[in-house]
Design an enzyme around this catalytic site. Structure first.
Site, mmCIF file in Angstrom:
data_model
loop_
_atom_site.group_PDB
_atom_site.id
_atom_site.type_symbol
_atom_site.label_atom_id
_atom_site.label_comp_id
_atom_site.label_asym_id
_atom_site.label_seq_id
_atom_site.Cartn_x
_atom_site.Cartn_y
_atom_site.Cartn_z
ATOM 1 N N MET A 112 55.304 108.553 -43.936
ATOM 2 C CA MET A 112 55.943 108.631 -42.618
ATOM 3 C C MET A 112 54.899 109.048 -41.575
ATOM 4 O O MET A 112 53.954 109.769 -41.889
ATOM 5 C CB MET A 112 57.092 109.628 -42.651
ATOM 6 C CG MET A 112 58.235 109.102 -43.500
ATOM 7 S SD MET A 112 59.668 110.158 -43.478
ATOM 8 C CE MET A 112 60.263 109.919 -41.816
ATOM 9 N N GLY B 25 51.866 105.430 -38.564
ATOM 10 C CA GLY B 25 51.609 104.355 -37.601
ATOM 11 C C GLY B 25 51.950 102.974 -38.120
ATOM 12 O O GLY B 25 51.461 101.973 -37.592
ATOM 13 N N GLU C 9 60.583 98.854 -42.163
ATOM 14 C CA GLU C 9 61.285 99.684 -43.161
ATOM 15 C C GLU C 9 61.757 98.851 -44.358
ATOM 16 O O GLU C 9 62.892 98.974 -44.817
ATOM 17 C CB GLU C 9 62.498 100.376 -42.502
ATOM 18 C CG GLU C 9 62.159 101.181 -41.259
ATOM 19 C CD GLU C 9 61.760 102.616 -41.531
ATOM 20 O OE1 GLU C 9 61.329 102.920 -42.675
ATOM 21 O OE2 GLU C 9 61.858 103.427 -40.604
HETATM 22 P P1 ADP Z 1 55.635 105.175 -39.115
HETATM 23 O O1 ADP Z 1 56.329 103.877 -38.821
HETATM 24 O O2 ADP Z 1 54.490 105.026 -40.097
HETATM 25 O O3 ADP Z 1 56.567 106.273 -39.520
HETATM 26 P P2 ADP Z 1 55.168 105.240 -36.261
HETATM 27 O O4 ADP Z 1 54.312 104.054 -35.947
HETATM 28 O O5 ADP Z 1 56.628 105.136 -35.943
HETATM 29 O O6 ADP Z 1 54.932 105.678 -37.785
HETATM 30 O O7 ADP Z 1 54.656 106.522 -35.489
HETATM 31 C C1 ADP Z 1 53.308 106.842 -35.343
HETATM 32 C C2 ADP Z 1 53.236 107.878 -34.230
HETATM 33 O O8 ADP Z 1 53.836 109.080 -34.667
HETATM 34 C C3 ADP Z 1 51.832 108.251 -33.829
HETATM 35 O O9 ADP Z 1 51.313 107.351 -32.889
HETATM 36 C C4 ADP Z 1 52.054 109.648 -33.229
HETATM 37 O O10 ADP Z 1 52.401 109.546 -31.873
HETATM 38 C C5 ADP Z 1 53.286 110.173 -33.957
HETATM 39 N N1 ADP Z 1 53.047 111.216 -34.962
HETATM 40 C C6 ADP Z 1 53.845 112.276 -35.173
HETATM 41 N N2 ADP Z 1 53.391 113.033 -36.189
HETATM 42 C C7 ADP Z 1 52.287 112.441 -36.661
HETATM 43 C C8 ADP Z 1 51.361 112.725 -37.722
HETATM 44 N N3 ADP Z 1 51.509 113.814 -38.513
HETATM 45 N N4 ADP Z 1 50.321 111.888 -37.918
HETATM 46 C C9 ADP Z 1 50.168 110.801 -37.131
HETATM 47 N N5 ADP Z 1 51.002 110.479 -36.112
HETATM 48 C C10 ADP Z 1 52.047 111.274 -35.869
HETATM 49 MG MG MG Z 2 58.320 103.286 -39.058
#
Ligand code: ADP
Ligand code: MG
Ligand code: ZN
Length: 197
Positions: free
Chosen positions: A12, A15, A88
């Protein structure tokens, strides 16, 4: 010519959705025909948009199963779709593997984004199978919530109420951590994530 299957995986906050949105933007800027799907189970932020943790979004078709994704694609037949995006993907059933193969055989590029492991470090079978048949795999990292290093490859559940491998949630329940911090945090918990079943 056949299309390509690309998998973007990681914990999670690594990015994954942001990467998907960047790719969508490239297709949008090029005025290409594309479709974005998201599984029905994921209603954390919005049911009609794919939304990243940083708030970027794009509209999406919500599907309850790989078969309904397949059916939507059949409806679009003849519209010359150039790319299919699925966010997802770990929430979909394993039928998505054959559906994705069928789509790339039609010359359409497929980009699937999803978690590679549950918060118990168990591989998601759907993601693992897609990775096996993919042309390209991108493994993303996040910033470790505990030590601040950019080496978080695991999702860690901060609450103790273990409920099985899939329990949709955001920052109130999950953080991204590196392997060392996963061990440190788990040892402090009364219920250990990998032991509970
Ligand atoms: P995913 O889909 O992998 O869950 P997202 O692309 O939705 O990730 O979100 C990435 C964003 O989350 C980053 O650009 C940053 O703004 C935010 N973020 C929050 N916590 C973290 C973390 N621990 N590491 C990296 N990004 C984080
Ligand atoms: Mg996501
Ligand atoms: Zn760490």
């Amino acid at each position: 010519m056949a299309g390509k299957l690309t998998l973007i995986v990681g914990p999670m906050y690594s990015g994954k959705t942001s990467a998907l949105l960047s790719l969508v933007e490239i297709y949008a800027l090029g005025k290409k025909n594309y479709v974005v799907f998201k599984p029905e189970i994921d209603r954390r932020y919005s049911s009609e948009y794919v939304v990243s943790h940083s708030g970027m979004k794009t509209s999406a078709l919500v599907v309850g199963s790989s078969e309904s994704l397949h059916a939507r694609m059949r409806e679009l037949d003849g519209e010359k779709v150039q790319a299919v995006f699925v966010d997802e993907v770990h929430f979909l059933d394993e039928g998505i593997v054959d559906v994705a193969k069928g789509i790339i055989d039609q010359g359409i590029d497929v980009f699937c984004v999803g978690l590679d492991m549950s918060y118990r470090q168990k591989p998601f079978v759907v993601t693992a199978k897609l990775m096996a048949v993919a042309d390209e795999i991108v493994k993303k990292r996040a910033v470790c919530h505990n030590c601040g290093e950019y080496n978080a490859v695991l999702s860690y559940r901060t609450t103790n109420d273990i409920e099985g491998d899939i329990d949709v949630g955001g920052m109130e329940k999950y953080v991204a951590v590196c392997r060392d911090c996963y061990k440190i945090l788990s040892s402090k918990k009364t219920v250990h994530p990998q032991q509970a079943d």
